[in-house]
Design an enzyme around this catalytic site. Structure first.
Site, PDB file in Angstrom:
ATOM      1  N   GLN A 255      17.176   4.759  -0.725  1.00  0.00           N
ATOM      2  CA  GLN A 255      16.298   4.166  -1.733  1.00  0.00           C
ATOM      3  C   GLN A 255      16.966   2.948  -2.367  1.00  0.00           C
ATOM      4  O   GLN A 255      16.331   1.914  -2.581  1.00  0.00           O
ATOM      5  CB  GLN A 255      15.985   5.215  -2.807  1.00  0.00           C
ATOM      6  CG  GLN A 255      14.975   4.766  -3.824  1.00  0.00           C
ATOM      7  CD  GLN A 255      13.679   4.364  -3.162  1.00  0.00           C
ATOM      8  OE1 GLN A 255      13.219   5.002  -2.222  1.00  0.00           O
ATOM      9  NE2 GLN A 255      13.087   3.266  -3.605  1.00  0.00           N
ATOM     10  N   GLU A 322       7.961   8.207  -7.787  1.00  0.00           N
ATOM     11  CA  GLU A 322       7.221   7.795  -6.590  1.00  0.00           C
ATOM     12  C   GLU A 322       7.561   8.750  -5.431  1.00  0.00           C
ATOM     13  O   GLU A 322       6.700   9.332  -4.810  1.00  0.00           O
ATOM     14  CB  GLU A 322       7.618   6.360  -6.223  1.00  0.00           C
ATOM     15  CG  GLU A 322       6.943   5.827  -4.981  1.00  0.00           C
ATOM     16  CD  GLU A 322       7.570   4.528  -4.487  1.00  0.00           C
ATOM     17  OE1 GLU A 322       8.661   4.152  -4.979  1.00  0.00           O
ATOM     18  OE2 GLU A 322       6.980   3.888  -3.602  1.00  0.00           O
ATOM     19  N   HIS A 323       8.871   8.894  -5.143  1.00  0.00           N
ATOM     20  CA  HIS A 323       9.342   9.841  -4.126  1.00  0.00           C
ATOM     21  C   HIS A 323      10.098  10.953  -4.826  1.00  0.00           C
ATOM     22  O   HIS A 323      10.926  10.697  -5.701  1.00  0.00           O
ATOM     23  CB  HIS A 323      10.311   9.154  -3.152  1.00  0.00           C
ATOM     24  CG  HIS A 323       9.743   7.955  -2.479  1.00  0.00           C
ATOM     25  ND1 HIS A 323       9.999   6.664  -2.904  1.00  0.00           N
ATOM     26  CD2 HIS A 323       8.937   7.832  -1.397  1.00  0.00           C
ATOM     27  CE1 HIS A 323       9.383   5.806  -2.109  1.00  0.00           C
ATOM     28  NE2 HIS A 323       8.721   6.475  -1.184  1.00  0.00           N
ATOM     29  N   HIS A 415     -36.927   5.357 -20.542  1.00  0.00           N
ATOM     30  CA  HIS A 415     -36.346   6.363 -19.655  1.00  0.00           C
ATOM     31  C   HIS A 415     -37.249   7.600 -19.624  1.00  0.00           C
ATOM     32  O   HIS A 415     -37.459   8.200 -18.577  1.00  0.00           O
ATOM     33  CB  HIS A 415     -34.948   6.773 -20.135  1.00  0.00           C
ATOM     34  CG  HIS A 415     -33.874   5.789 -19.787  1.00  0.00           C
ATOM     35  ND1 HIS A 415     -33.840   4.524 -20.291  1.00  0.00           N
ATOM     36  CD2 HIS A 415     -32.801   5.887 -18.944  1.00  0.00           C
ATOM     37  CE1 HIS A 415     -32.773   3.885 -19.798  1.00  0.00           C
ATOM     38  NE2 HIS A 415     -32.129   4.693 -18.975  1.00  0.00           N
TER      39      HIS A 415
END
Lengths: 427, 427
Positions: A255, A322-323, A415
């Site tokens: 990393q 992240e990891h 509506h």
């Protein structure tokens, strides 16, 4: 590496702080290039390519001759490796296909949800010395499976006006519609507005430096979607005394070599392991070709000792890596309770690089704590879910009054009328 | 209403142009309020509530007494209607749950994908004369089903310092964790940074005026996700000569009453129908309480004649409507081939207001052409998909060389090492 012992909860946000990026002063340049590309199309693209990439090109499209050349230039063994990775990524992303979901919520009221492909997508692949062809696989394969009609890939040309053969090989192998030699801010601007050469797309994917990141943010102001906000890559490993220190050190370093702002954290319930990993990191670092980069990011990184798994988990969920690698005898505890992470790697034989390249999971993942709210890229990133409904006479008789009451209470008489006018005919 | 006959393809982008919004000058106010809330927390919240909502509050939290009062204040029939709508929304969104997806991509390489809830979400409900309690159902029901732990609802107090009883009723019925009386920019800032009273959240949902819209955009710069970019509401109806002109007119008007910037388009292969609808709109408009608003947006709207269904479809896909009503004998053609739309309403008895309130589909949908890349709010909006992988010794032996080759070709030696160090032990 900085060792932190049993930090107080009140200090966690400080301990887990990510390296900050300031992008403020880039914004003006990005806005100016966007304006130029919007007004002047390809002419502006050529100017900026010449200015930033140092090459003047007559045409930015990769031709079929260039593709053929690239197909021959990639060594056979690497071609096979890329095909193996493609097979696994295809298998995992194909399995993510979902069926149409259909429910009759009330008798006569049929509702369904279907996913339909985003028709035009733009994929950005950074240039530089190391050609990130793995990212080509990670983006093109799911785009193809989703059924995107137009898959445009942009990547900056080198000084010879070419793309790395591996990038062209992977793009062609996976079925990109158009490969364009253009990079940086001008590529994102081209995909946003369209030029004579670059098709306008609905969503832009892919990593990039801070210029590309700011350009993608700006693209969203013009109605183009992006995969996710970007930030420096990061890895958190949780490990106990039984874990293998040299394996963990190798993961931390894989990393750390990404960039000087990469963040690497080890959380452990064992002080012995922390010491061993620290030693191993120093040892393995010495022989790395990208030692200079890895050394800097290792310098910012942290080895955190905590007393037990419960505390470790809480800290990890607050960080949202992240990891996330789990090397613990209690691996099930972490797998079952991790709430915020991009991708999770379990056990001694699951290095992060497996997911980066070839296991089949996607490597485009939320950094910077974005895993608290964002998914990594997956098959659904390339489609949108649409809902359909068909109501029979019986159906509108069944739910008509409910709609009338609610519309009236919200003060929306028209509506209500849209229902009343139909009920009148049916009653 | 403007009638357009057989427009040239080259003019489509002009014909389909949406009313533009300029928000540039709001941005500075928003940034300033964000800074103030970040620094001063609740004190800033109180100041802006007093300034913008004209009420000074000691506490912004809705108490259990206030909840009890609201539960008694909503008429029994309306309570029943809200419960019916809730039932249908629950049924449709529960069906959207997905199982874990697991694939052994290579022998010994186990990959899976799981969805896990976003832990903390903030829901914004606008105030004003008409309390939009239907939006409470549309956001809280899927948040609950997804399993979000903290569901915070913010809505601006009226001059008496209260929320509309219907909003509190719906919020409590659906299980909101915390109801807070705060609106506008200050609410979004509070959810972004957290204050003593307002919890910080990971994702913000819900509609709002242009101040809220710009505030939500700014929130993303601080790492908070949002449901989708916002724009004025819109409806496109496609209809042929067999369609019911007064039903279509009622649908067009139900969209037009939302606001003066709402956009309403009819595309038809029948000039006779276009004339009939135009007449019916004028007639029905006369008796509407919100005539002044509807008249203005009808003024901007278009009735477009095209020669055949193929051309109609192409034009509709270029526009990408938020709401798309199909009243055509060829309804299957449109259902099968519509690529860009938020929600689709099929047949004579499926008015848009059914989906706005009670059919079960979500009414928080992509406007402004965002349906080309964005989904409407659905169950997945409240979770993120995470991937997991576990590789055995056999698995890393099987894919190890592939990873080594690719990492080396990308110039990432430490990525390769993380595999090599394991393979060495195993061989």
């Amino acid at each position: 590496m900085q060792i932190i012992n049993n930090p107080n909860k009140s200090d966690w946000s400080q301990v887990l702080k990510r390296p900050t990026q300031t992008v403020g002063d880039i914004e003006e340049t990005v806005i100016q290039i966007f304006e130029d590309v919007r007004k002047n199309g390809d002419a502006a693209i050529k100017t900026y390519t010449s200015k930033f990439d140092g090459i003047s090109l007559d045409s930015h499209i990769v031709t079929s001759e260039e593709i053929q050349k690239a197909m021959n230039a990639v060594p056979e063994k690497l071609q096979q490796a890329i095909k193996t990775a493609k097979h696994n990524i295809e298998a995992f992303h194909t399995a993510q296909k979902t069926d149409r979901i259909e429910v009759e919520t009330t008798q006569g009221v049929q509702c369904w949800q279907e996913k339909r492909a985003i028709q035009k997508v733009g994929l950005y692949i950074p240039g530089g010395t190391a050609p990130l062809f793995s990212t080509v696989l990670m983006l093109v394969v799911p785009a193809q499976i989703a059924g995107c009609k137009e898959i445009v890939l942009c990547s900056p040309p080198n000084k010879q006006g070419a793309l790395a053969a591996e990038i062209v090989f992977a793009a062609h192998l996976c079925g990109v519609t158009k490969i364009i030699k253009v990079g940086g801010i001008q590529a994102i601007a081209g995909l946003t507005f369209g030029t004579e050469t670059i098709p306008q797309v609905y969503k832009i994917f892919g990593p990039g430096n801070q210029f590309v990141t700011v350009a993608k943010q700006l693209a969203t102001k013009y109605g183009v979607a992006i995969d996710m906000p970007a930030g420096p890559s990061e890895l958190l490993v949780v490990a106990d005394e039984a874990a293998n220190a040299s394996y963990i050190a190798s993961d931390l370093l894989s990393q750390a070599e990404h960039g000087v702002d990469s963040q690497v954290i080890l959380v452990s319930t064992s002080k012995t392991l922390i010491d061993k990993v620290s030693e191993e990191v120093e040892k393995q670092l010495e022989v790395l070709p990208r030692k200079a980069i890895a050394e800097k990011s290792i310098g910012n990184s942290k080895l955190i000792y905590v007393e037990n798994d419960t505390l470790a988990l809480e800290l990890i969920n607050e960080y949202g890596p992240e990891h996330f690698i789990i090397c613990s005898q209690n691996e099930d505890f972490y797998v079952d309770h991790i709430e915020n992470a991009g991708s999770v790697f379990i056990g001694d034989y699951t290095p992060e690089s497996a997911g980066d390249y070839a296991s089949g999971t996607n490597h485009t993942l939320p950094t910077n704590g974005f895993s608290k709210a964002y998914s990594g890229v997956n098959l659904d990133s390339f489609s949108k879910s649409m809902t359909f409904q068909k109501i029979s006479k019986e159906g509108i008789l069944n739910i008509g009054e409910t709609i009338e009451l609610m519309a009236e209470a919200e003060g929306l008489q028209a509506h209500k009328n849209a229902v009343s006018i139909r009920l009148k005919d049916l009653k």
